[in-house]
Design a protein around this motif. Structure first.
Motif, PDB file in Angstrom:
ATOM      1  N   PHE A 186       0.845  -1.190   0.000  1.00 36.59           N
ATOM      2  CA  PHE A 186       0.000   0.000   0.000  1.00 36.59           C
ATOM      3  C   PHE A 186       0.882   1.242   0.000  1.00 36.59           C
ATOM      4  O   PHE A 186       2.024   1.207   0.439  1.00 36.59           O
ATOM      5  CB  PHE A 186      -0.907   0.020   1.232  1.00 36.59           C
ATOM      6  CG  PHE A 186      -1.756  -1.217   1.382  1.00 36.59           C
ATOM      7  CD1 PHE A 186      -2.918  -1.371   0.648  1.00 36.59           C
ATOM      8  CD2 PHE A 186      -1.374  -2.238   2.257  1.00 36.59           C
ATOM      9  CE1 PHE A 186      -3.694  -2.518   0.774  1.00 36.59           C
ATOM     10  CE2 PHE A 186      -2.146  -3.377   2.396  1.00 36.59           C
ATOM     11  CZ  PHE A 186      -3.316  -3.517   1.655  1.00 36.59           C
ATOM     12  N   GLU A 225      -4.254   2.577   4.622  1.00 34.68           N
ATOM     13  CA  GLU A 225      -4.621   1.370   3.866  1.00 34.68           C
ATOM     14  C   GLU A 225      -4.018   0.125   4.500  1.00 34.68           C
ATOM     15  O   GLU A 225      -4.670  -0.921   4.597  1.00 34.68           O
ATOM     16  CB  GLU A 225      -4.153   1.507   2.420  1.00 34.68           C
ATOM     17  CG  GLU A 225      -4.919   2.517   1.602  1.00 34.68           C
ATOM     18  CD  GLU A 225      -4.381   2.645   0.197  1.00 34.68           C
ATOM     19  OE1 GLU A 225      -5.142   2.392  -0.757  1.00 34.68           O
ATOM     20  OE2 GLU A 225      -3.192   2.990   0.045  1.00 34.68           O
ATOM     21  N   LYS A 242      -5.836  -0.634   7.798  1.00 33.75           N
ATOM     22  CA  LYS A 242      -7.180  -1.142   7.511  1.00 33.75           C
ATOM     23  C   LYS A 242      -7.139  -2.607   7.083  1.00 33.75           C
ATOM     24  O   LYS A 242      -7.980  -3.412   7.498  1.00 33.75           O
ATOM     25  CB  LYS A 242      -7.840  -0.295   6.424  1.00 33.75           C
ATOM     26  CG  LYS A 242      -9.273  -0.697   6.117  1.00 33.75           C
ATOM     27  CD  LYS A 242      -9.882   0.218   5.056  1.00 33.75           C
ATOM     28  CE  LYS A 242     -11.330  -0.198   4.759  1.00 33.75           C
ATOM     29  NZ  LYS A 242     -11.930   0.670   3.711  1.00 33.75           N
TER      30      LYS A 242
END
Length: 291
Positions: A185, A190, A193
């Motif tokens: 990422f 990101e 998550k």
């Protein structure tokens, strides 16, 4: 390099074409000449320049928009000399640029590679030319090398890569192609998550190793992300965090400070990341019983 303070500088060399011709050396032996055209491209994310100034960049003592480049050293002869050398070789040189975005310079270069002497039985027989490997064959050889060199224990690990530079992420994804789970990422959010989602779905830690880009201007954000990833781990001391750092005094100092503050299993790898550096890092972790 001096016009790029952040981002990346990428040099790409590729072969545009290959032609073959035979040179006679007596009646017994012939030599095959491989003539090719190289394309050399240099892309940066530096200060760039207005497209209207590109035409003047090739002239001696010209520096384009002096209000932007005046802080840089140099007389403005470099591009003029480059253009002359390329033209002597029979190639061409061009540039594309956007102010504040970056520049791409490219030129072609004519080359001649001599192969081994090839025996000729008679003038009516054309010697066999060994073809150069095709891109697909080269890729297969590269994949085979990775499969062979990557230590077995690392193949079952779950790896996270967080880095803002796309080429860096793509290079590491290639190196880790045969690893079971690798996520890459460009932002911390990101990555965090993805780790949260995996933990909620499978009730286990998402990653074994996390590679994180560390810069002087993202210290606070990087520390928060590293601590968050450790908190999401079922065993906060098990997650290995490897910071990707630019090899400078500032980068070294920053890495040492983060390793000291973060604790746990923490290490550093310096850019540019090569296959050899990555393998040495993995072997080091294995020898110290951390993976």
């Amino acid at each position: 390099i001096k016009f790029t303070e952040k981002g990346e500088i990428v040099l790409t060399i590729s072969m545009l074409s290959k032609d073959f011709e035979e040179n006679r050396m007596g009646s017994t032996y012939g030599q095959m000449n491989k003539n090719g055209i190289l394309l050399i491209e240099l892309h940066d994310t530096g200060i760039g320049m207005n497209p209207e100034f590109i035409q003047y960049a090739w002239k001696s003592f010209s520096r384009g928009d002096m209000s932007i480049t005046r802080k840089q050293d140099g007389a403005g002869l470099g591009l003029s000399i480059c253009k002359r050398l390329v033209e002597i070789n029979g190639g061409e040189i061009k540039a594309e640029s956007q102010l504040g975005v970056g520049s791409t310079f490219w030129f072609t270069w004519n080359i001649e590679l001599l192969s081994s002497l090839t025996p000729i039985i008679s003038s009516s027989i054309t010697p066999t030319i060994s073809k150069l490997p095709t891109p697909s064959l080269l890729e297969a050889q590269f994949d085979k090398q990775i499969n062979y060199a990557l230590p077995n224990f690392i193949r079952k690990k779950r790896i996270l890569i967080i880095h803002s530079v796309k080429n860096m992420r793509n290079a590491m994804l290639t190196y880790f192609k045969i690893v079971d789970k690798v996520d890459a990422f460009d932002t911390f959010n990101e990555g965090i998550k993805a780790a949260q989602t995996y933990k909620e779905l499978y009730n286990q830690s998402a990653y074994d190793i996390a590679f994180i880009g560390l810069y002087e201007n993202n210290e606070e954000e990087t520390m928060k992300a590293a601590l968050k990833l450790r908190a999401l781990d079922m065993d906060s001391n098990r997650l290995i965090i490897i910071f990707i750092v630019f090899p400078s005094n500032e980068g070294n100092g920053l890495a040492k400070k983060f390793i000291r503050k973060l604790g746990g299993i923490t290490s550093v790898i310096y850019t540019p990341i090569t296959w050899k550096k990555l393998i040495n890092q993995i072997i080091y972790l294995e020898k110290n019983n951390t993976v």
